[in-house]
Design a protein around this motif. Structure first.
Motif, PDB file in Angstrom:
ATOM      1  N   ARG A  55       0.824  -1.210   0.000  1.00 40.88           N
ATOM      2  CA  ARG A  55       0.000   0.000   0.000  1.00 40.88           C
ATOM      3  C   ARG A  55       0.858   1.260   0.000  1.00 40.88           C
ATOM      4  O   ARG A  55       0.485   2.256  -0.620  1.00 40.88           O
ATOM      5  CB  ARG A  55      -0.957  -0.032   1.186  1.00 40.88           C
ATOM      6  CG  ARG A  55      -2.009  -1.110   0.993  1.00 40.88           C
ATOM      7  CD  ARG A  55      -2.976  -1.195   2.120  1.00 40.88           C
ATOM      8  NE  ARG A  55      -3.987  -2.199   1.796  1.00 40.88           N
ATOM      9  CZ  ARG A  55      -4.867  -2.663   2.649  1.00 40.88           C
ATOM     10  NH1 ARG A  55      -4.902  -2.196   3.890  1.00 40.88           N
ATOM     11  NH2 ARG A  55      -5.740  -3.582   2.291  1.00 40.88           N
ATOM     12  N   LEU A  56       1.998   1.215   0.667  1.00 40.21           N
ATOM     13  CA  LEU A  56       2.943   2.334   0.637  1.00 40.21           C
ATOM     14  C   LEU A  56       3.419   2.563  -0.790  1.00 40.21           C
ATOM     15  O   LEU A  56       3.435   3.702  -1.278  1.00 40.21           O
ATOM     16  CB  LEU A  56       4.130   2.045   1.558  1.00 40.21           C
ATOM     17  CG  LEU A  56       5.281   3.037   1.485  1.00 40.21           C
ATOM     18  CD1 LEU A  56       5.112   4.089   2.573  1.00 40.21           C
ATOM     19  CD2 LEU A  56       6.600   2.325   1.651  1.00 40.21           C
ATOM     20  N   LYS A  57       3.804   1.488  -1.489  1.00 46.45           N
ATOM     21  CA  LYS A  57       4.262   1.595  -2.878  1.00 46.45           C
ATOM     22  C   LYS A  57       3.176   2.196  -3.765  1.00 46.45           C
ATOM     23  O   LYS A  57       3.457   3.043  -4.598  1.00 46.45           O
ATOM     24  CB  LYS A  57       4.642   0.214  -3.426  1.00 46.45           C
ATOM     25  CG  LYS A  57       5.957  -0.312  -2.942  1.00 46.45           C
ATOM     26  CD  LYS A  57       6.207  -1.684  -3.564  1.00 46.45           C
ATOM     27  CE  LYS A  57       7.477  -2.290  -3.059  1.00 46.45           C
ATOM     28  NZ  LYS A  57       7.709  -3.638  -3.626  1.00 46.45           N
ATOM     29  N   GLN A  58       1.936   1.745  -3.576  1.00 51.76           N
ATOM     30  CA  GLN A  58       0.842   2.256  -4.396  1.00 51.76           C
ATOM     31  C   GLN A  58       0.605   3.735  -4.115  1.00 51.76           C
ATOM     32  O   GLN A  58       0.392   4.526  -5.041  1.00 51.76           O
ATOM     33  CB  GLN A  58      -0.444   1.460  -4.161  1.00 51.76           C
ATOM     34  CG  GLN A  58      -1.561   1.848  -5.106  1.00 51.76           C
ATOM     35  CD  GLN A  58      -1.203   1.616  -6.573  1.00 51.76           C
ATOM     36  OE1 GLN A  58      -0.785   0.523  -6.952  1.00 51.76           O
ATOM     37  NE2 GLN A  58      -1.359   2.646  -7.408  1.00 51.76           N
ATOM     38  N   ASN A  59       0.665   4.125  -2.854  1.00 53.08           N
ATOM     39  CA  ASN A  59       0.501   5.533  -2.481  1.00 53.08           C
ATOM     40  C   ASN A  59       1.587   6.376  -3.139  1.00 53.08           C
ATOM     41  O   ASN A  59       1.315   7.440  -3.707  1.00 53.08           O
ATOM     42  CB  ASN A  59       0.534   5.663  -0.966  1.00 53.08           C
ATOM     43  CG  ASN A  59       0.255   7.047  -0.431  1.00 53.08           C
ATOM     44  OD1 ASN A  59       0.667   7.367   0.674  1.00 53.08           O
ATOM     45  ND2 ASN A  59      -0.443   7.890  -1.148  1.00 53.08           N
ATOM     46  N   ALA A  60       2.838   5.893  -3.096  1.00 55.44           N
ATOM     47  CA  ALA A  60       3.951   6.617  -3.714  1.00 55.44           C
ATOM     48  C   ALA A  60       3.784   6.688  -5.232  1.00 55.44           C
ATOM     49  O   ALA A  60       4.005   7.732  -5.848  1.00 55.44           O
ATOM     50  CB  ALA A  60       5.273   5.954  -3.345  1.00 55.44           C
ATOM     51  N   LYS A  61       3.386   5.592  -5.840  1.00 54.25           N
ATOM     52  CA  LYS A  61       3.164   5.551  -7.292  1.00 54.25           C
ATOM     53  C   LYS A  61       2.084   6.554  -7.694  1.00 54.25           C
ATOM     54  O   LYS A  61       2.234   7.277  -8.672  1.00 54.25           O
ATOM     55  CB  LYS A  61       2.762   4.136  -7.715  1.00 54.25           C
ATOM     56  CG  LYS A  61       2.531   3.970  -9.186  1.00 54.25           C
ATOM     57  CD  LYS A  61       2.139   2.535  -9.505  1.00 54.25           C
ATOM     58  CE  LYS A  61       1.746   2.415 -10.965  1.00 54.25           C
ATOM     59  NZ  LYS A  61       1.261   1.077 -11.291  1.00 54.25           N
ATOM     60  N   ASP A  62       1.002   6.600  -6.910  1.00 56.06           N
ATOM     61  CA  ASP A  62      -0.092   7.528  -7.203  1.00 56.06           C
ATOM     62  C   ASP A  62       0.360   8.981  -7.127  1.00 56.06           C
ATOM     63  O   ASP A  62      -0.211   9.852  -7.791  1.00 56.06           O
ATOM     64  CB  ASP A  62      -1.259   7.303  -6.246  1.00 56.06           C
ATOM     65  CG  ASP A  62      -1.971   5.970  -6.469  1.00 56.06           C
ATOM     66  OD1 ASP A  62      -1.742   5.333  -7.518  1.00 56.06           O
ATOM     67  OD2 ASP A  62      -2.734   5.569  -5.574  1.00 56.06           O
ATOM     68  N   MET A  63       1.392   9.247  -6.339  1.00 58.08           N
ATOM     69  CA  MET A  63       1.930  10.606  -6.204  1.00 58.08           C
ATOM     70  C   MET A  63       2.977  10.916  -7.271  1.00 58.08           C
ATOM     71  O   MET A  63       3.494  12.021  -7.336  1.00 58.08           O
ATOM     72  CB  MET A  63       2.558  10.792  -4.816  1.00 58.08           C
ATOM     73  CG  MET A  63       1.551  10.772  -3.686  1.00 58.08           C
ATOM     74  SD  MET A  63       2.335  10.832  -2.062  1.00 58.08           S
ATOM     75  CE  MET A  63       2.989  12.494  -2.043  1.00 58.08           C
ATOM     76  N   GLY A  64       3.345   9.914  -8.086  1.00 59.52           N
ATOM     77  CA  GLY A  64       4.351  10.105  -9.122  1.00 59.52           C
ATOM     78  C   GLY A  64       5.775   9.933  -8.632  1.00 59.52           C
ATOM     79  O   GLY A  64       6.712  10.399  -9.269  1.00 59.52           O
ATOM     80  N   ALA A  65       5.952   9.252  -7.527  1.00 59.36           N
ATOM     81  CA  ALA A  65       7.279   9.066  -6.946  1.00 59.36           C
ATOM     82  C   ALA A  65       8.072   7.987  -7.678  1.00 59.36           C
ATOM     83  O   ALA A  65       7.505   7.074  -8.277  1.00 59.36           O
ATOM     84  CB  ALA A  65       7.157   8.695  -5.469  1.00 59.36           C
ATOM     85  N   ASP A  66       9.394   8.115  -7.593  1.00 58.37           N
ATOM     86  CA  ASP A  66      10.304   7.101  -8.121  1.00 58.37           C
ATOM     87  C   ASP A  66      10.833   6.199  -7.015  1.00 58.37           C
ATOM     88  O   ASP A  66      11.300   5.093  -7.291  1.00 58.37           O
ATOM     89  CB  ASP A  66      11.492   7.771  -8.816  1.00 58.37           C
ATOM     90  CG  ASP A  66      11.066   8.541 -10.052  1.00 58.37           C
ATOM     91  OD1 ASP A  66      10.286   7.997 -10.855  1.00 58.37           O
ATOM     92  OD2 ASP A  66      11.509   9.696 -10.205  1.00 58.37           O
ATOM     93  N   ALA A  67      10.811   6.689  -5.775  1.00 57.48           N
ATOM     94  CA  ALA A  67      11.357   5.934  -4.648  1.00 57.48           C
ATOM     95  C   ALA A  67      10.760   6.464  -3.352  1.00 57.48           C
ATOM     96  O   ALA A  67      10.126   7.517  -3.322  1.00 57.48           O
ATOM     97  CB  ALA A  67      12.886   6.072  -4.614  1.00 57.48           C
ATOM     98  N   VAL A  68      10.996   5.697  -2.289  1.00 53.39           N
ATOM     99  CA  VAL A  68      10.615   6.116  -0.938  1.00 53.39           C
ATOM    100  C   VAL A  68      11.852   5.987  -0.065  1.00 53.39           C
ATOM    101  O   VAL A  68      12.498   4.938  -0.033  1.00 53.39           O
ATOM    102  CB  VAL A  68       9.473   5.250  -0.365  1.00 53.39           C
ATOM    103  CG1 VAL A  68       9.165   5.631   1.079  1.00 53.39           C
ATOM    104  CG2 VAL A  68       8.225   5.361  -1.229  1.00 53.39           C
ATOM    105  N   VAL A  69      12.190   7.069   0.629  1.00 49.88           N
ATOM    106  CA  VAL A  69      13.331   7.057   1.547  1.00 49.88           C
ATOM    107  C   VAL A  69      12.809   7.131   2.983  1.00 49.88           C
ATOM    108  O   VAL A  69      11.672   7.511   3.225  1.00 49.88           O
ATOM    109  CB  VAL A  69      14.318   8.211   1.261  1.00 49.88           C
ATOM    110  CG1 VAL A  69      14.938   8.057  -0.124  1.00 49.88           C
ATOM    111  CG2 VAL A  69      13.648   9.565   1.389  1.00 49.88           C
ATOM    112  N   MET A  70      13.687   6.763   3.909  1.00 48.21           N
ATOM    113  CA  MET A  70      13.384   6.821   5.345  1.00 48.21           C
ATOM    114  C   MET A  70      12.141   6.009   5.718  1.00 48.21           C
ATOM    115  O   MET A  70      11.350   6.395   6.573  1.00 48.21           O
ATOM    116  CB  MET A  70      13.229   8.271   5.815  1.00 48.21           C
ATOM    117  CG  MET A  70      14.489   9.100   5.681  1.00 48.21           C
ATOM    118  SD  MET A  70      15.847   8.523   6.725  1.00 48.21           S
ATOM    119  CE  MET A  70      15.191   8.855   8.350  1.00 48.21           C
ATOM    120  N   MET A  71      11.949   4.842   5.067  1.00 40.99           N
ATOM    121  CA  MET A  71      10.794   4.000   5.358  1.00 40.99           C
ATOM    122  C   MET A  71      10.927   3.407   6.753  1.00 40.99           C
ATOM    123  O   MET A  71      12.007   2.981   7.158  1.00 40.99           O
ATOM    124  CB  MET A  71      10.668   2.884   4.320  1.00 40.99           C
ATOM    125  CG  MET A  71       9.333   2.154   4.336  1.00 40.99           C
ATOM    126  SD  MET A  71       9.113   0.895   5.602  1.00 40.99           S
ATOM    127  CE  MET A  71      10.296  -0.326   5.149  1.00 40.99           C
TER     128      MET A  71
END
Length: 103
Positions: free
Chosen positions: A63-79
């Motif tokens: 769900r975190l990945k999907q949220n980031a994808k929906d925002m147009g992100a390429d990556a998530v840091v400090m998970m």
């Protein structure tokens, strides 16, 4: 999508998009709860709850990945993960971090 617990991604320049979350609350069925209560008498690992936590973390990351994808992100840091009990047989897990877009 890259998800990292570190603050920086080596060799990448990026801009911060914002916070992202993945949440889930899960429980086991009544039969597994009975087994867990019996195991509580003798001690040791309660595998049904360990499995539930593993499943919860996997679902929270999805769900975190999907949220980031929906925002147009390429990556998530400090998970990071946060978790807590709801009642005696439910577990809530949150995966959270900072969504970033490569420059």
């Amino acid at each position: 999508m890259l998800i990292t617990t570190t603050e920086a991604i080596p060799g990448k320049d990026y801009e911060v998009i914002g916070e992202v979350f993945g949440l889930t609350t899960q429980s086991k069925n009544v039969f597994k709860n009975i087994g867990a209560n019996l195991k509580n008498i003798v001690g040791g690992e309660i595998k049904a709850y360990t499995e539930m936590l593993e499943e919860s973390r996997e679902k929270a990351i999805e769900r975190l990945k999907q949220n980031a994808k929906d925002m147009g992100a390429d990556a998530v840091v400090m998970m990071r993960f946060d978790s807590g009990s709801i009642g005696t047989d439910m577990q809530s897990v949150a995966a959270y971090g900072t969504a970033v877009k490569y420059k």
